[in-house]
Design a protein around this motif. Sequence first.
Motif, PDB file in Angstrom:
ATOM      1  N   GLU A 339       0.827  -1.204   0.000  1.00  0.00           N
ATOM      2  CA  GLU A 339       0.000   0.000   0.000  1.00  0.00           C
ATOM      3  C   GLU A 339       0.864   1.259   0.000  1.00  0.00           C
ATOM      4  OE1 GLU A 339      -3.334   2.157   2.895  1.00  0.00           O
ATOM      5  OE2 GLU A 339      -2.755   0.069   3.224  1.00  0.00           O
ATOM      6  N   ARG A 340       1.906   1.238   0.867  1.00  0.00           N
ATOM      7  CA  ARG A 340       2.787   2.409   0.934  1.00  0.00           C
ATOM      8  C   ARG A 340       3.567   2.589  -0.370  1.00  0.00           C
ATOM      9  NH1 ARG A 340      -0.093   3.380   4.379  1.00  0.00           N
ATOM     10  NH2 ARG A 340       0.327   3.849   6.594  1.00  0.00           N
ATOM     11  N   LYS A 342       2.508   1.797  -3.340  1.00  0.00           N
ATOM     12  CA  LYS A 342       1.580   2.422  -4.294  1.00  0.00           C
ATOM     13  C   LYS A 342       1.377   3.900  -3.957  1.00  0.00           C
ATOM     14  CE  LYS A 342      -0.987  -1.842  -5.200  1.00  0.00           C
ATOM     15  NZ  LYS A 342      -2.297  -2.543  -5.061  1.00  0.00           N
ATOM     16  N   GLU A 343       1.257   4.176  -2.651  1.00  0.00           N
ATOM     17  CA  GLU A 343       1.090   5.571  -2.244  1.00  0.00           C
ATOM     18  C   GLU A 343       2.306   6.407  -2.632  1.00  0.00           C
ATOM     19  OE1 GLU A 343       0.291   5.599   1.901  1.00  0.00           O
ATOM     20  OE2 GLU A 343      -1.751   4.816   1.716  1.00  0.00           O
ATOM     21  N   ASN A 346       2.230   6.954  -6.292  1.00  0.00           N
ATOM     22  CA  ASN A 346       1.244   7.999  -6.605  1.00  0.00           C
ATOM     23  C   ASN A 346       1.739   9.368  -6.150  1.00  0.00           C
ATOM     24  OD1 ASN A 346      -0.512   6.076  -7.649  1.00  0.00           O
ATOM     25  ND2 ASN A 346      -1.561   5.762  -5.700  1.00  0.00           N
ATOM     26  N   ALA A 347       2.356   9.384  -4.950  1.00  0.00           N
ATOM     27  CA  ALA A 347       2.880  10.655  -4.450  1.00  0.00           C
ATOM     28  C   ALA A 347       3.986  11.178  -5.355  1.00  0.00           C
ATOM     29  CB  ALA A 347       3.409  10.480  -3.021  1.00  0.00           C
ATOM     30  N   ARG A 350       2.379  12.644  -8.239  1.00  0.00           N
ATOM     31  CA  ARG A 350       1.782  13.937  -7.907  1.00  0.00           C
ATOM     32  C   ARG A 350       2.861  15.012  -7.766  1.00  0.00           C
ATOM     33  NH1 ARG A 350      -1.461  10.689  -4.500  1.00  0.00           N
ATOM     34  NH2 ARG A 350      -0.226  11.281  -2.677  1.00  0.00           N
TER      35      ARG A 350
END
Length: 680
Positions: A339-340, A342-343, A346-347, A350
């Motif tokens: 999860e991290r 992927k985060e 994504n971060a 961004r």
Amino acid sequence: MAKETTGNSKIFEITKIINKKLELNEVLDYVTSAISEEIIQCDAVGIFLPVGDGTFRGSAGKPDYMNGMSIYSLVIDPETDLLAKELIEAKKTIYIEDALHDPRPDPKVCEALRIKSLLALPIIYKEEMLGMVQLFYFNQIQMDESELQSAEAYVNMAAIAIQNAKNLEQKEKVVSEKQLLLDANRELSACSSIKDCLTISFSYVRKIWGSRNAALHIRDGSTSEIAIAKVSENSLWPMEEWTSSMNEKTGQVFRPTLHEVFRNKEMAIIPLDGKRRVLLFPMISRGKVLGVLTVESFFEKTISLNNPDIQLVQSILDATAINFDNLWQMEQLEELVDERTKELANANERVTDVIESITDGFFALNKEWKFIYINKHQPLPKGMEPSDILGQSIWETFPELAETAMFEQFHKAMFDRVPVHFELSSPSGVFWQEMVAYPYDEGICCLSKNITEKKNFEKELKRLANLELIGHMAAGISHEIRNPMTTVRGFLQLLTMEDLGEHKKYFKLMIDELDRANSIITKFLAMGNINKSDLKKSDLNALIYDVAPLLEIDTINQNKLIDIQTSQIPELFLNPDEIKQLLINLCRNGLEAMEAGKTLSISTYMKEDGDVVLEVRDQGTGIEKEILEKLGTPFYTTKDNGTGLGLGVSYGIAARHNAKIEIETSPEGTVFYTLFKPMF
């Protein structure tokens, strides 16, 4: 004497047999032979040992059959056999001379075996009843005390043999259990998934009890609902029906008992029909019940929580709990890592999008001064693209920069590991850039901003500020000049009424020149004065953001911060130029009162009474009371290079807008409130 010697010899032989650690049955056979043949010439002798249901069963005897009945088929139940009951309670030898008329022996057994006399001896070791020995006589006899003592001596040897056998059996069982636990721990530790862990745990539980009907219930951490995680192979019911079927089988007590075990962290037993039981074991790790293992198995009439098999199953489950918890934590950690990851991805996307959306230039250099990132807004020489210089050294690609302040400042950021801020102009001075460089692990990242327009704006504001100062100075000076000029002009007018002849034209010329000087002074004063007639509907928030670039320049140059927070407010009648000047004066005062690294805050909002508030808050050390009373007095200043006109001008601007300035000060800083009356 010969008989006594023979008895001692037999006892010695029995002792040798016991010390050789032969099988218990061999020792008991030898004891029964010694009693029947050497000590007392009885017709039969039997040794009865307890079984799990509370009865005593024949385990050794001489002869093997009595009147057609095997000694091993005899079962003594203390519930119906009063002799056995008394023997257990008294733990003393009991001799019955007339067995047929004594109510204590079981009359059915006495009649079937044709027993006339009977001797019962308890097998006792350290106050523990290990069994009983019964000697049967088909004829009535009388027994003397020495014969009883001899019989008791052999029975004591039997007690030692039974106890030794029990100790040996217990040791072997302990060794076997320890080996079982070691094997279970080894296999559980090698598990790489919760599924494998539970499969191994179930297999060891089945080795202990042979039960094929078991299930593990776990509690959902988010909903607290209890659900089945796994059932044993060849279970009576499928997983989806297991709980409901067990609940029905136990008379609807299974579910509440299951919840009770989760809550109390203690094992529970639910009796079923016959000798079957349902046992619920809590699986605990680090003080938390991870799950409950439910096992249906067969037991005798009574079962205790101290039962060795129960304790062994609990030990297996404790080992399972540790590995289950570790594997669950690992799975949770893996999920969290995924999860991290992927985060972070994504971060990263961004951040890249944010950097690319910045209209200012941005680039990063590694420790070898090579470009590792350049956004699309970074100014580059004509015809050059970011891809052309990625991986290239900045000083080799742009050698002319080595002669500028950039070279020194970038080296300071790279080697001193401190952020730097500076301004860089083109050789002609027409184009200005604001540069900020921050160190990071692999080098430095740099932000370049075109501030040419800001520089021009700042220059213009400086010019306007000078004009304002000149205007205020001119107002004071012109007042002193106009008074004597008015007097001179008045007397000149009186003189022109006289007959001056040819000199009259000179007097007229002097009056005209005085009027022209007065006109020049009036126009000069107009440069520094803005009348109320210039007020118009304006957005105060918009005026703040118009001045924001200039204020940001001031804060950056002083290594300070600025925070602007505006809220929805109505339009006001304002003179935009004056309000900008007021804001600049207040902000610069606040910045000068703060140390580096502090924050200047600007905000707007409406009070409950409808007033619109412009708030300027600094993080300085506050204003002393003596100074506070003199604030706004023209030409009063605490600064070395101050004029003492800034706050006076600000108070004047506020007055012309029907507004007022209020001040709050403390050691944590000072707040200037400019309160505007709303339009009606």
